[in-house]
Write a protein that holds these residues in place. Structure first.
Motif, mmCIF file in Angstrom:
data_model
loop_
_atom_site.group_PDB
_atom_site.id
_atom_site.type_symbol
_atom_site.label_atom_id
_atom_site.label_comp_id
_atom_site.label_asym_id
_atom_site.label_seq_id
_atom_site.Cartn_x
_atom_site.Cartn_y
_atom_site.Cartn_z
ATOM 1 N N ARG A 2 3.668 10.008 -6.774
ATOM 2 C CA ARG A 2 4.505 9.215 -5.987
ATOM 3 C C ARG A 2 4.807 8.079 -6.704
ATOM 4 O O ARG A 2 3.697 7.537 -7.502
ATOM 5 C CB ARG A 2 3.685 8.794 -4.742
ATOM 6 C CG ARG A 2 4.403 9.225 -3.488
ATOM 7 C CD ARG A 2 3.898 8.681 -1.922
ATOM 8 N NE ARG A 2 2.886 7.944 -2.064
ATOM 9 C CZ ARG A 2 2.773 6.946 -1.409
ATOM 10 N NH1 ARG A 2 3.510 6.670 -0.327
ATOM 11 N NH2 ARG A 2 1.558 6.304 -1.194
ATOM 12 N N LEU A 4 5.518 4.227 -6.858
ATOM 13 C CA LEU A 4 5.713 3.154 -5.904
ATOM 14 C C LEU A 4 6.181 1.549 -6.459
ATOM 15 O O LEU A 4 5.923 1.751 -7.614
ATOM 16 C CB LEU A 4 4.152 2.730 -5.270
ATOM 17 C CG LEU A 4 3.433 3.872 -4.785
ATOM 18 C CD1 LEU A 4 2.256 3.739 -4.610
ATOM 19 C CD2 LEU A 4 4.156 4.285 -3.129
ATOM 20 N N GLU A 14 1.367 7.069 -8.321
ATOM 21 C CA GLU A 14 0.032 7.397 -7.627
ATOM 22 C C GLU A 14 -0.076 9.092 -7.555
ATOM 23 O O GLU A 14 0.756 9.666 -7.585
ATOM 24 C CB GLU A 14 0.456 7.042 -6.230
ATOM 25 C CG GLU A 14 -0.917 7.214 -5.632
ATOM 26 C CD GLU A 14 -0.711 6.707 -4.084
ATOM 27 O OE1 GLU A 14 -1.621 5.871 -3.456
ATOM 28 O OE2 GLU A 14 0.232 6.977 -3.312
ATOM 29 N N THR A 45 -4.309 5.864 -9.841
ATOM 30 C CA THR A 45 -2.959 5.469 -10.193
ATOM 31 C C THR A 45 -2.924 5.192 -11.591
ATOM 32 O O THR A 45 -3.803 5.159 -12.316
ATOM 33 C CB THR A 45 -2.609 4.242 -9.451
ATOM 34 O OG1 THR A 45 -3.801 3.043 -9.714
ATOM 35 C CG2 THR A 45 -2.462 4.355 -7.747
ATOM 36 N N ARG A 65 8.499 10.007 -14.586
ATOM 37 C CA ARG A 65 8.653 11.282 -14.140
ATOM 38 C C ARG A 65 8.922 12.524 -15.008
ATOM 39 O O ARG A 65 8.203 13.565 -14.725
ATOM 40 C CB ARG A 65 10.140 11.352 -13.117
ATOM 41 C CG ARG A 65 9.961 10.517 -11.661
ATOM 42 C CD ARG A 65 11.194 10.782 -10.877
ATOM 43 N NE ARG A 65 11.014 9.507 -9.852
ATOM 44 C CZ ARG A 65 10.366 9.697 -8.909
ATOM 45 N NH1 ARG A 65 9.681 10.715 -8.650
ATOM 46 N NH2 ARG A 65 10.497 8.638 -7.961
#
Lengths: 204, 290
Positions: A2, A4, A14, A45, A65
């Motif tokens: 994820r 954030l 995360e 993280t 990503r």
């Protein structure tokens, strides 16, 4: 994974496990694009600090990503740092009792395992060492000590660590090493940077 | 090489430059001048590179004496500054004569003076920076009476002729800071974000370079329990279990376990350095992208 938000100059990725963090941290530090200031792994993280004028946030997210979902590093890489330890810590007996084993068995397991620095924090050069598969998890002390000596070898949670200098601390002290964990005048100031492999060796 | 002698450090005198990014993975934060813009401006005024090391002087009381004529500029906090008895204008390059005292009275506006000296402070760098990190205990020690600070060589650039830099003194009344949502916004109730961005906060006297604590309403969480420690940045607004927010400062810890509700926008960060105890603060919510 994820992503954030963390203000206009950082993003936080995360993960669901420390293994994923190790893989991501290795991938993100191997060839960061210009504009990446810091890649900071932690327990679940990885924080990426950027200079947005060089690498806009959206581009940083795209890069994370693309590369962060890497497999955990295979453990064959790099030299093993051996830390000679006097297992005379004030919490050795209590910690063994918590685990339901003899003190000698605790030393045997602590020295038989291979550890890896998953991330740093708390003080310059303080390495959070993990040893996947080894179960020595114990809670922190109920009350922190105001002074833990430099070189104290300790455990807490799933981690082992060595205090780089005298400081307060709540980990359970198993012993002491004379190794210099941090020296800012060295080219590599931290003896145990993230990814470093470590073995503890019991001194007679 | 010329040098400047410290007769008194005042409340706290630190050598700072633009900091040491790149070491956070080893547990070392960026540090650097808290009011970064003020240091860069002071350096430009005396013809230094923006990255030259200067002094960050908290409150008043500092007295410095150079052994040779040196151009200086004072930015950041505003107050009575004297060079050999004559008033020093803020934001103006001033020639400080050899062996004359540069004296800083308590600031009337703001909290931290930034002082640039032509050539820059030339103490040995630590991990690529001359900044003192008060949390990690890294970099040049806080100045003490009797210290002698070497100055670097004359820069290639002349002292610029610009005679006026229009910069307002730090504000005395309510200060507005832009705030962006933080990574753990979902650990808090909507009313906590509402309160953060509408309440009038007051700066706690227990504030320093590590963090500026705010006094005001308690910010309620939606979940209990501990957050595994995660990376932090200067400007992150950590909320402790009692619901009180702390804005992390220039010497922010590299990791922390309190959830971050919001983050101060970069453009507002320098203003934190000049907030005085008791001063009102308003946090204006901003979206991350326009």
């Amino acid at each position: 994974m994820r992503i954030l938000p963390f203000g206009d100059s950082a993003v936080l990725a995360e993960f669901s496990s420390l293994d994923e963090v190790r893989g991501a941290a290795r991938a993100l530090t191997s060839a960061p694009p210009p504009g990446v200031l810091d890649v900071v792994p932690a327990a679940r993280t990885v924080l990426v600090r950027i200079r947005p004028a060089e690498l806009p946030l959206a581009a940083a997210e795209r890069w994370i990503r693309e590369v962060a979902q890497a497999p955990p590093p295979d453990d064959a890489a790099g030299e093993v740092v051996v830390l000679p330890v006097r297992y005379d810590g004030p919490d050795l007996a209590d910690t063994a009792r918590l685990l339901g084993i003899e003190a000698g068995e605790l030393v045997r397991r602590h020295t038989a395992a291979e550890w890896e620095c998953a991330f740093s924090g708390f003080a310059p050069g303080f390495a959070y060492l993990v040893s996947p598969g080894l179960d020595l998890a114990v809670p922190r002390l109920p009350t922190s000590r105001p002074r833990v000596p430099a070189g104290a070898v300790a455990v807490a949670g799933e981690f082992s660590g060595v205090y780089p200098r005298e400081s307060p601390g709540g980990w359970r002290l198993l012993g002491t090493t004379d190794a210099v964990l941090w020296d800012e005048t060295r080219t590599a100031p931290a003896l145990l940077p993230p990814g470093a492999r470590v073995r503890f060796e019991a001194l007679p | 090489m010329s040098a400047v002698r410290v007769l008194s450090p005042g409340a706290l005198a630190l050598v700072e430059d633009e900091g040491r990014p790149g070491w956070a993975a080893l547990g070392v934060g960026p540090a650097g001048a808290f009011d970064r813009g003020a240091l860069r401006l002071a350096n430009r005024l005396v013809g230094n590179a923006e990255s030259a090391a200067g002094l960050e002087l908290l409150l008043g009381g500092a007295v410095l004496v150079p052994d040779a004529d040196v151009w200086i500029a004072v930015t950041g906090a505003w107050g009575a500054v004297r060079a050999g008895g004559a008033p020093v204008e803020p934001h103006t390059a001033t020639l400080l004569p050899a062996r004359s005292a540069l004296e800083f009275a308590a600031p009337e506006h703001g909290l931290r003076y930034c002082l640039a000296l032509r050539g820059g402070i030339a103490v040995p760098p630590v991990l690529g920076s001359r900044s003192r990190d008060t949390l990690a205990g890294l970099g040049p020690a806080p100045l003490a009476a009797g210290d002698v600070l070497p100055l670097g060589p004359e820069p290639a650039t002349a002292v610029p002729a610009a005679d006026l830099v229009p910069v307002d003194p730090p504000a005395d009344g309510p200060v507005r800071l832009d705030v962006l949502p933080g990574p753990r916004r979902d650990w808090f109730t909507d009313s906590a974000w509402q309160a953060l961005t509408t309440a009038t906060w007051h700066v706690s006297p227990r504030s320093d370079r590590t963090g500026v604590r705010l006094e005001g309403p308690a910010l309620r969480r939606t979940r209990e329990g501990e957050l595994p420690s995660e990376g932090m940045v200067p400007g992150a607004i950590q909320v402790s279990p009692d619901g009180s927010p702390t804005i992390l400062g220039a010497d922010a810890p590299v990791t922390g376990g309190y959830p971050v509700l919001g983050v101060i926008a970069s453009a507002s960060f320098d203003r934190l350095a000049q907030l005085r105890p008791g001063q009102p603060v308003l946090l204006t919510p901003r979206a991350l992208r326009p």
